[in-house]
Design an enzyme around this catalytic site. Structure first.
Site, mmCIF file in Angstrom:
data_model
loop_
_atom_site.group_PDB
_atom_site.id
_atom_site.type_symbol
_atom_site.label_atom_id
_atom_site.label_comp_id
_atom_site.label_asym_id
_atom_site.label_seq_id
_atom_site.Cartn_x
_atom_site.Cartn_y
_atom_site.Cartn_z
ATOM 1 N N THR A 151 2.476 -1.832 8.845
ATOM 2 C CA THR A 151 2.740 -2.668 10.059
ATOM 3 C C THR A 151 3.178 -3.908 9.482
ATOM 4 O O THR A 151 3.740 -4.905 10.237
ATOM 5 C CB THR A 151 1.926 -2.687 10.996
ATOM 6 O OG1 THR A 151 0.597 -2.944 10.594
ATOM 7 C CG2 THR A 151 1.587 -1.468 11.715
ATOM 8 N N HIS A 156 6.046 -31.819 10.367
ATOM 9 C CA HIS A 156 5.633 -30.440 10.085
ATOM 10 C C HIS A 156 4.436 -30.341 8.846
ATOM 11 O O HIS A 156 3.643 -29.411 8.713
ATOM 12 C CB HIS A 156 6.792 -29.764 9.493
ATOM 13 C CG HIS A 156 7.896 -29.586 10.669
ATOM 14 N ND1 HIS A 156 7.743 -28.802 11.691
ATOM 15 C CD2 HIS A 156 8.925 -29.971 10.675
ATOM 16 C CE1 HIS A 156 8.722 -28.751 12.374
ATOM 17 N NE2 HIS A 156 9.851 -29.488 11.658
ATOM 18 N N CYS A 162 2.877 -3.370 4.005
ATOM 19 C CA CYS A 162 2.078 -2.046 4.366
ATOM 20 C C CYS A 162 2.877 -1.387 5.655
ATOM 21 O O CYS A 162 4.230 -1.660 6.063
ATOM 22 C CB CYS A 162 0.715 -2.435 4.870
ATOM 23 S SG CYS A 162 0.515 -3.621 6.102
ATOM 24 N N HIS A 168 9.467 -24.517 9.001
ATOM 25 C CA HIS A 168 8.084 -25.083 9.739
ATOM 26 C C HIS A 168 6.808 -24.876 9.193
ATOM 27 O O HIS A 168 6.117 -26.132 9.006
ATOM 28 C CB HIS A 168 8.334 -24.691 11.105
ATOM 29 C CG HIS A 168 9.662 -25.266 11.912
ATOM 30 N ND1 HIS A 168 9.436 -25.395 13.322
ATOM 31 C CD2 HIS A 168 10.530 -26.001 11.555
ATOM 32 C CE1 HIS A 168 10.596 -25.622 13.717
ATOM 33 N NE2 HIS A 168 11.285 -26.121 12.520
ATOM 34 N N ASP A 228 0.701 -1.016 0.058
ATOM 35 C CA ASP A 228 0.116 0.036 -0.033
ATOM 36 C C ASP A 228 0.960 1.086 0.027
ATOM 37 O O ASP A 228 2.064 1.102 -0.107
ATOM 38 C CB ASP A 228 -0.846 0.017 0.983
ATOM 39 C CG ASP A 228 -0.266 0.235 2.598
ATOM 40 O OD1 ASP A 228 0.865 0.340 2.483
ATOM 41 O OD2 ASP A 228 -1.104 0.165 3.425
HETATM 42 C C1 RB5 Z 1 -2.083 2.699 6.745
HETATM 43 O O1 RB5 Z 1 -1.992 3.831 7.300
HETATM 44 C C2 RB5 Z 1 -1.715 1.574 7.556
HETATM 45 O O2 RB5 Z 1 -3.036 1.257 8.163
HETATM 46 C C3 RB5 Z 1 -1.532 0.167 6.585
HETATM 47 O O3 RB5 Z 1 -0.355 0.522 5.996
HETATM 48 C C4 RB5 Z 1 -1.021 -1.151 7.483
HETATM 49 O O4 RB5 Z 1 -0.270 -0.409 8.506
HETATM 50 C C5 RB5 Z 1 -2.364 -1.773 7.702
HETATM 51 O O5 RB5 Z 1 -2.172 -2.836 8.676
#
Ligand code: RB5
Length: 158
Positions: A78, A145, A76, A109, A19
């Protein structure tokens, strides 16, 4: 690919998506993948304007689930939203990794076929090490596994 088996082809290919938060890290990882000799298809986004991560998670996850690509990489802010969305697609085992060790174990695994990284929590050097580990670690096919992977995949039918 609805069970725990893992396809291996001579030349591994990877689907890559992100994203707006992941554009810069994605570009760095595409360069890194080229250095590793892994052919990548970029599903976007190339834009830094706000967009919805599930749209890109879906494209990458489906391309792995239908066998177009062997593995996927989703970035993204996080890595959390990408992993949640990708794991909704049957046949996908997506793993959010912040450490090289986790990337190795996710392959060895768990037989993860999609790697998720958070661009706001993981710097480019650590991300490159994570990607290298994910791409270069073979899946362990020992019975215990494989059995556990099969149990994960059986849950996707629920
Ligand atoms: C975007 O601001 C953020 O929410 C997205 O990049 C991501 O971290 C979502 O999990």
């Amino acid at each position: 690919m609805l069970d725990g088996t893992v396809r291996v082809r001579a030349q591994m290919t990877i689907a890559v998506g992100n994203d707006h938060a992941g554009v810069d890290l994605k570009l760095a990882m595409l360069e890194h993948l080229a250095e590793l000799g892994v052919e990548a298809e970029d599903f976007g986004t190339g834009e830094r304007t706000s967009c919805d991560y599930p749209d890109f998670a879906e494209k990458v996850a489906r391309s792995v689930a239908d066998g177009t690509h062997d593995i996927g990489l989703l970035i993204c802010g996080t890595g959390l939203g990408m992993s949640m969305a990708a794991n909704k697609v049957n046949g996908v085992r997506a793993a959010l990794c912040c450490f090289e060790y986790c990337a190795r174990m996710a392959r060895e695994h768990n037989g993860a076929n999609v790697l998720c990284i958070g661009a706001r929590v993981t710097g480019p050097d650590v991300a490159a090490a994570i990607v290298t580990a994910f791409v270069q670690t073979p899946v362990n096919d020992e019975e215990r596994h494989a059995r556990r992977r099969d149990k994960i995949m059986a849950l996707q039918g629920d």
